[in-house]
Design a protein around this motif. Structure first.
Motif, short mmCIF file in Angstrom:
data_model
loop_
_atom_site.label_atom_id
_atom_site.label_comp_id
_atom_site.label_asym_id
_atom_site.label_seq_id
_atom_site.Cartn_x
_atom_site.Cartn_y
_atom_site.Cartn_z
N GLU A 1 9.36 -4.01 -9.99
CA GLU A 1 9.58 -5.24 -9.23
C GLU A 1 8.30 -5.69 -8.55
O GLU A 1 7.99 -6.89 -8.51
CB GLU A 1 10.68 -5.04 -8.19
CG GLU A 1 12.07 -4.95 -8.78
CD GLU A 1 13.12 -4.65 -7.72
OE1 GLU A 1 12.88 -4.91 -6.53
OE2 GLU A 1 14.19 -4.15 -8.10
N GLN B 1 5.30 -5.06 -9.63
CA GLN B 1 4.47 -5.55 -10.71
C GLN B 1 4.84 -6.98 -11.10
O GLN B 1 3.97 -7.84 -11.28
CB GLN B 1 4.60 -4.62 -11.91
CG GLN B 1 3.64 -4.89 -13.02
CD GLN B 1 3.77 -3.84 -14.13
OE1 GLN B 1 4.57 -2.92 -14.05
NE2 GLN B 1 2.98 -4.00 -15.16
N ARG B 2 6.15 -7.26 -11.21
CA ARG B 2 6.59 -8.62 -11.54
C ARG B 2 6.21 -9.60 -10.43
O ARG B 2 5.76 -10.71 -10.71
CB ARG B 2 8.10 -8.65 -11.77
CG ARG B 2 8.50 -8.19 -13.16
CD ARG B 2 9.97 -8.46 -13.43
NE ARG B 2 10.88 -7.70 -12.57
CZ ARG B 2 11.25 -6.45 -12.78
NH1 ARG B 2 10.80 -5.80 -13.83
NH2 ARG B 2 12.07 -5.84 -11.96
N SER C 1 2.61 -10.43 -10.63
CA SER C 1 2.28 -11.28 -11.77
C SER C 1 2.59 -12.75 -11.48
O SER C 1 2.03 -13.63 -12.14
CB SER C 1 3.02 -10.81 -13.02
OG SER C 1 4.40 -11.10 -12.93
#
Length: 131
Positions: free
Chosen positions: A40, A42-43, A46
């Motif tokens: 989560e 990482q998302r 991004s």
């Protein structure tokens, strides 16, 4: 979940043993939860807009989150498999193990006699507090 002061919680777990296979399974579950939280993060990163010229070392550092996520997933699967291979009659004293942990939620989640508390997948809309 009842929140006891640390010394009362230690007294409550002091007089009992933990089944090693159940503890290993709980560690596997916790690693799996941490892997999902890492994914989560990482998302979320991004979706952030970085400066046009982001330092290559900063980008490499951020890519480390993917490595952390994968390692946590693998360790979670490993601990789940290890827990099924352990004899069920092996017990460990609760206090020397669980008293080393600082996070009360983690102590609760690793204790096979307690219900696991899982982090919500998505937080409801509200204020975000940065640390």
């Amino acid at each position: 979940m009842i929140n006891l002061p640390h010394d009362l919680m230690a007294q409550a777990i002091e007089r009992r043993d933990l089944p090693l296979d159940a503890l290993a399974a709980r560690v596997g579950d916790e690693l799996d939860t941490l892997a999902r939280l890492s994914a989560e993060v990482q998302r979320a990163l991004s979706m952030c807009h970085f400066a046009e010229h982001t330092d290559i070392e900063a980008i490499r550092g951020l890519q480390g989150i993917d490595r952390i996520t994968q390692a946590l997933e693998d360790l979670g699967r490993l601990m789940a498999a290890v827990s099924t291979e352990m004899p069920q009659d092996v017990k460990l004293h609760a206090v020397p193990l669980l008293s080393r942990l600082r996070l009360h939620e983690l102590v609760n989640n690793l204790d096979p006699e307690q219900a696991r508390h899982t982090a919500p997948v998505e937080e409801e809309v509200g204020d975000i507090q940065w640390f």
